[in-house]
Design a protein around this motif. Structure first.
Motif, PDB file in Angstrom:
ATOM      1  N   LEU A   1     -66.423  -5.122 -44.333  1.00  0.00           N
ATOM      2  CA  LEU A   1     -67.101  -4.206 -45.255  1.00  0.00           C
ATOM      3  C   LEU A   1     -66.446  -4.256 -46.644  1.00  0.00           C
ATOM      4  O   LEU A   1     -67.131  -4.241 -47.682  1.00  0.00           O
ATOM      5  CB  LEU A   1     -67.082  -2.779 -44.704  1.00  0.00           C
ATOM      6  CG  LEU A   1     -67.989  -2.503 -43.497  1.00  0.00           C
ATOM      7  CD1 LEU A   1     -67.750  -1.096 -42.951  1.00  0.00           C
ATOM      8  CD2 LEU A   1     -69.450  -2.679 -43.898  1.00  0.00           C
ATOM      9  N   MET A   2     -65.113  -4.312 -46.667  1.00  0.00           N
ATOM     10  CA  MET A   2     -64.405  -4.404 -47.950  1.00  0.00           C
ATOM     11  C   MET A   2     -64.725  -5.722 -48.650  1.00  0.00           C
ATOM     12  O   MET A   2     -64.911  -5.758 -49.877  1.00  0.00           O
ATOM     13  CB  MET A   2     -62.893  -4.258 -47.736  1.00  0.00           C
ATOM     14  CG  MET A   2     -62.457  -2.853 -47.388  1.00  0.00           C
ATOM     15  SD  MET A   2     -60.653  -2.645 -47.436  1.00  0.00           S
ATOM     16  CE  MET A   2     -60.166  -3.545 -45.967  1.00  0.00           C
ATOM     17  N   ILE A   3     -64.813  -6.794 -47.866  1.00  0.00           N
ATOM     18  CA  ILE A   3     -65.165  -8.092 -48.457  1.00  0.00           C
ATOM     19  C   ILE A   3     -66.540  -8.011 -49.110  1.00  0.00           C
ATOM     20  O   ILE A   3     -66.764  -8.529 -50.214  1.00  0.00           O
ATOM     21  CB  ILE A   3     -65.125  -9.197 -47.383  1.00  0.00           C
ATOM     22  CG1 ILE A   3     -63.668  -9.471 -46.971  1.00  0.00           C
ATOM     23  CG2 ILE A   3     -65.782 -10.478 -47.897  1.00  0.00           C
ATOM     24  CD1 ILE A   3     -63.528 -10.413 -45.784  1.00  0.00           C
TER      25      ILE A   3
ATOM     26  N   LEU B   1     -59.963 -10.533 -53.004  1.00  0.00           N
ATOM     27  CA  LEU B   1     -60.871 -11.090 -52.004  1.00  0.00           C
ATOM     28  C   LEU B   1     -60.132 -12.060 -51.079  1.00  0.00           C
ATOM     29  O   LEU B   1     -60.314 -12.032 -49.855  1.00  0.00           O
ATOM     30  CB  LEU B   1     -62.039 -11.797 -52.691  1.00  0.00           C
ATOM     31  CG  LEU B   1     -63.042 -12.485 -51.766  1.00  0.00           C
ATOM     32  CD1 LEU B   1     -63.719 -11.471 -50.852  1.00  0.00           C
ATOM     33  CD2 LEU B   1     -64.079 -13.263 -52.572  1.00  0.00           C
ATOM     34  N   VAL B   2     -59.288 -12.929 -51.653  1.00  0.00           N
ATOM     35  CA  VAL B   2     -58.516 -13.866 -50.825  1.00  0.00           C
ATOM     36  C   VAL B   2     -57.581 -13.103 -49.889  1.00  0.00           C
ATOM     37  O   VAL B   2     -57.383 -13.479 -48.732  1.00  0.00           O
ATOM     38  CB  VAL B   2     -57.727 -14.840 -51.729  1.00  0.00           C
ATOM     39  CG1 VAL B   2     -56.816 -15.723 -50.885  1.00  0.00           C
ATOM     40  CG2 VAL B   2     -58.681 -15.700 -52.548  1.00  0.00           C
ATOM     41  N   LEU B   3     -57.004 -12.013 -50.398  1.00  0.00           N
ATOM     42  CA  LEU B   3     -56.136 -11.183 -49.560  1.00  0.00           C
ATOM     43  C   LEU B   3     -56.915 -10.632 -48.363  1.00  0.00           C
ATOM     44  O   LEU B   3     -56.436 -10.649 -47.219  1.00  0.00           O
ATOM     45  CB  LEU B   3     -55.570 -10.039 -50.407  1.00  0.00           C
ATOM     46  CG  LEU B   3     -54.488  -9.159 -49.777  1.00  0.00           C
ATOM     47  CD1 LEU B   3     -53.235  -9.966 -49.476  1.00  0.00           C
ATOM     48  CD2 LEU B   3     -54.141  -7.996 -50.709  1.00  0.00           C
ATOM     49  N   LEU B   4     -58.124 -10.158 -48.616  1.00  0.00           N
ATOM     50  CA  LEU B   4     -58.956  -9.638 -47.534  1.00  0.00           C
ATOM     51  C   LEU B   4     -59.366 -10.734 -46.562  1.00  0.00           C
ATOM     52  O   LEU B   4     -59.372 -10.528 -45.330  1.00  0.00           O
ATOM     53  CB  LEU B   4     -60.212  -8.976 -48.125  1.00  0.00           C
ATOM     54  CG  LEU B   4     -60.001  -7.671 -48.894  1.00  0.00           C
ATOM     55  CD1 LEU B   4     -61.296  -7.245 -49.574  1.00  0.00           C
ATOM     56  CD2 LEU B   4     -59.503  -6.570 -47.968  1.00  0.00           C
TER      57      LEU B   4
ATOM     58  N   PRO C   1     -58.104   2.125 -49.465  1.00  0.00           N
ATOM     59  CA  PRO C   1     -58.114   2.886 -50.728  1.00  0.00           C
ATOM     60  C   PRO C   1     -58.305   2.007 -51.962  1.00  0.00           C
ATOM     61  O   PRO C   1     -58.921   2.435 -52.944  1.00  0.00           O
ATOM     62  CB  PRO C   1     -56.742   3.571 -50.747  1.00  0.00           C
ATOM     63  CG  PRO C   1     -56.318   3.623 -49.312  1.00  0.00           C
ATOM     64  CD  PRO C   1     -56.876   2.381 -48.693  1.00  0.00           C
ATOM     65  N   VAL C   2     -57.772   0.783 -51.909  1.00  0.00           N
ATOM     66  CA  VAL C   2     -57.936  -0.122 -53.056  1.00  0.00           C
ATOM     67  C   VAL C   2     -59.402  -0.516 -53.207  1.00  0.00           C
ATOM     68  O   VAL C   2     -59.980  -0.430 -54.296  1.00  0.00           O
ATOM     69  CB  VAL C   2     -57.050  -1.377 -52.890  1.00  0.00           C
ATOM     70  CG1 VAL C   2     -57.224  -2.308 -54.081  1.00  0.00           C
ATOM     71  CG2 VAL C   2     -55.583  -0.976 -52.738  1.00  0.00           C
ATOM     72  N   ALA C   3     -60.014  -0.950 -52.101  1.00  0.00           N
ATOM     73  CA  ALA C   3     -61.422  -1.358 -52.160  1.00  0.00           C
ATOM     74  C   ALA C   3     -62.328  -0.176 -52.505  1.00  0.00           C
ATOM     75  O   ALA C   3     -63.259  -0.310 -53.304  1.00  0.00           O
ATOM     76  CB  ALA C   3     -61.839  -1.978 -50.825  1.00  0.00           C
ATOM     77  N   TRP C   4     -62.063   0.979 -51.912  1.00  0.00           N
ATOM     78  CA  TRP C   4     -62.876   2.160 -52.200  1.00  0.00           C
ATOM     79  C   TRP C   4     -62.736   2.564 -53.668  1.00  0.00           C
ATOM     80  O   TRP C   4     -63.709   2.928 -54.324  1.00  0.00           O
ATOM     81  CB  TRP C   4     -62.449   3.302 -51.292  1.00  0.00           C
ATOM     82  CG  TRP C   4     -63.105   4.624 -51.632  1.00  0.00           C
ATOM     83  CD1 TRP C   4     -62.524   5.712 -52.189  1.00  0.00           C
ATOM     84  CD2 TRP C   4     -64.471   4.965 -51.421  1.00  0.00           C
ATOM     85  NE1 TRP C   4     -63.430   6.723 -52.346  1.00  0.00           N
ATOM     86  CE2 TRP C   4     -64.647   6.290 -51.883  1.00  0.00           C
ATOM     87  CE3 TRP C   4     -65.573   4.291 -50.896  1.00  0.00           C
ATOM     88  CZ2 TRP C   4     -65.868   6.948 -51.832  1.00  0.00           C
ATOM     89  CZ3 TRP C   4     -66.793   4.949 -50.851  1.00  0.00           C
ATOM     90  CH2 TRP C   4     -66.927   6.254 -51.312  1.00  0.00           C
TER      91      TRP C   4
END
Length: 505
Positions: free
Chosen positions: A22-24, A40-43, A219-222
């Motif tokens: 979902l974050m991606i 994105l690469v981290l995810l 929290p970062v993605a949100w």
């Protein structure tokens, strides 16, 4: 017996994978920004880790479990490099902190470590085991594992966290909150991974580190989606009209450019991508110091711009940056300068008028007093103007005044300034004068009068009076004394010309 078996133990892994996917999906639309690409690469790295860990726990045959365990390390070893890229691009976005060569250099150790893992049977540098078929939990970690996975990978995570911590200590407001969220995303998984290496399992039966990574990155993605975390531009986009004639710069809380419109890019002479991450002063050395109270004037070459900043807030009211609008006011500034010039300029001679003389006198007296300088005031009366007006007409009188004004201005140094106070009265301010220069002053005025006589005004002369600061006083006292000496000079000239009073020639 099936190769894969669903067990309750993988439930946290599956939930974490769903959250990561979902974050991606939320980050993909923003992948044009370098900092978002790193995130994105981290995810993706964490997703691979979760996938490998999930299949490892589902696989029944030991060979499959070992295979999927090796797959996990593609994510495990990629994530620290992506983390460093994320931190670097967030803290120092320009110039590109991770050019291809440096990025490849950071990936050398993970690549070598992965190669050693997949060829471990040939050298046993990563793991050693006594059974013919290795099984997770029954292998001994060797030097390549400790160096490539534990020391190097965790070292990159710690280095990035330290950089964020240093920035957090000096940050304020929303920027400080963003840094705290990113620190949390590193500290929680680091603690979990350390517990795993020491043999403690917060989630029984599985490595909980990728799960904690997924949860701490939420929290970062949100924040990216909801509050513009890591990027202030979406919050200010309502204020940015792309085709405005004004130049618009959107800055983050540290004054770095995160977005511009077309006019701003044209003004900088660079594409928008080259402006992001820079401070405006890096592009424009004369960029003004901005405050919220009033517009600032910015002189860019021959142009004059009015720069107006406005604070950008997020939905919670926190300050996340500034939207700065620069408007070209060159025509208005030139018109204002023209009006000011006319207000302080004698229209006939082009010299300063009485208003300019009084303003400059006050300023020069203050400067002379501050620096211990000598200032001279020369009062001049043009003798013979009335006769020219009476016998040749006022047009000739105006020509005489203009010619004498030009000659007087040319006779003195560039630091001195001549004025026409009105009628036939002139004055000169002598910056950094000396008392010994009085004969030279009188000679310069005499040459100016002689130049006018040569232009067809033979009866013209000039009377001169000089007073000096600080010897002769200050302010109006200097002007009165110079006037008095000018009238004394005029009387002496008349006496020399006509003879003493009561004596017939």
């Amino acid at each position: 017996m099936p190769d894969y078996v669903l067990t309750p133990i993988i439930t946290p892994l599956l939930l974490a994978q769903v959250v990561t996917l979902l974050m991606i999906g939320t980050v993909l639309p923003r992948v044009g920004q370098p900092v978002h690409r790193a995130f994105l690469v981290l995810l993706l790295g964490n997703s691979v880790w979760l996938l490998g860990n999930t299949l490892t726990n589902m696989a029944a045959p030991p060979a499959l479990r070992w295979h999927w365990g090796l797959v996990e390390f593609f994510g495990i070893l990629t994530m620290p490099v992506a983390w460093v890229a994320l931190v670097e691009r967030y803290l120092r976005p320009h110039p590109e902190p991770l050019p291809p060569r440096r990025l490849l250099a950071l990936l050398v150790v993970p690549a070598v470590t992965l190669l050693l893992m997949w060829t471990n049977d040939a050298h046993r540098l990563v793991w050693s085991y006594t059974t013919e078929l290795p099984q997770w939990g029954m292998v001994r970690r060797n030097v390549a594992y400790w160096l490539g996975v534990v020391v190097y990978a965790n070292g990159l995570l710690v280095w990035g966290a330290l950089q964020l911590l240093l920035a957090w200590r000096s940050a304020r407001g929303t920027d400080r909150a963003q840094l705290a969220v990113m620190l949390l995303a590193a500290v929680v998984p680091f603690v979990t991974n350390t517990l795993h290496l020491l043999g403690f399992q917060p989630l029984p039966g599985i490595n909980s580190t990728p799960v904690s990574f997924a949860l701490s990155l939420v929290p970062v993605a949100w924040g990216m989606v909801r509050y513009g975390l890591l990027r202030v531009a979406p919050l200010a986009h309502r204020q940015v009209v792309e085709q405005l004639a004004d130049a618009v710069f959107v800055l983050d809380t540290r004054g770095r450019i995160v977005e511009t419109n077309v006019r701003a890019a044209q003004l900088a002479g660079r594409p928008p991508a080259d402006l992001r991450g820079r401070h405006p002063r890096d592009l424009f050395p004369t960029w003004p110091l901005l405050t919220e109270q009033a517009p600032a004037e910015w002189r860019f070459g021959k142009e004059v711009w009015e720069v107006q900043p406005s604070t950008v807030h997020n939905a919670q009211g926190g300050r996340v940056g500034q939207a700065v609008v620069a408007r070209d006011v060159t025509a208005r500034a030139h018109e204002h300068a023209r009006v000011q010039r006319l207000a302080h300029e004698d229209a006939l001679t082009g010299l300063g008028n009485r208003r300019a003389f009084e303003a400059d006198l006050g300023r020069e007296l203050a400067r002379a007093a501050r620096h211990g300088l000598c200032l001279g005031i020369v009062m001049i009366d043009l003798d013979g103007l009335k006769s020219v007006n009476d016998h040749q007409g006022h047009a000739s009188g105006d020509e005489l005044l203009a010619a004498f004004g030009r000659s007087l201005a040319a006779a003195f140094r560039s630091g001195d300034r001549a004025y026409r106070l009105g009628g036939d009265e002139f004055a000169v301010l002598l910056a950094q004068s000396t008392l010994a220069g009085q004969p030279s002053v009188q000679e310069r005025v005499a040459r100016s009068a002689a130049a006018v006589r040569d232009r067809g005004f033979p009866g013209i002369d000039a009377s001169v009076g000089i007073a000096y600061f600080p010897r002769d006083g200050t302010g109006e006292d200097l002007v009165r004394l110079a006037d008095l000496r000018m009238y004394e000079d005029k009387a002496q000239r008349r006496e020399r010309r006509d003879g003493p009073p009561g004596v017939e020639s």
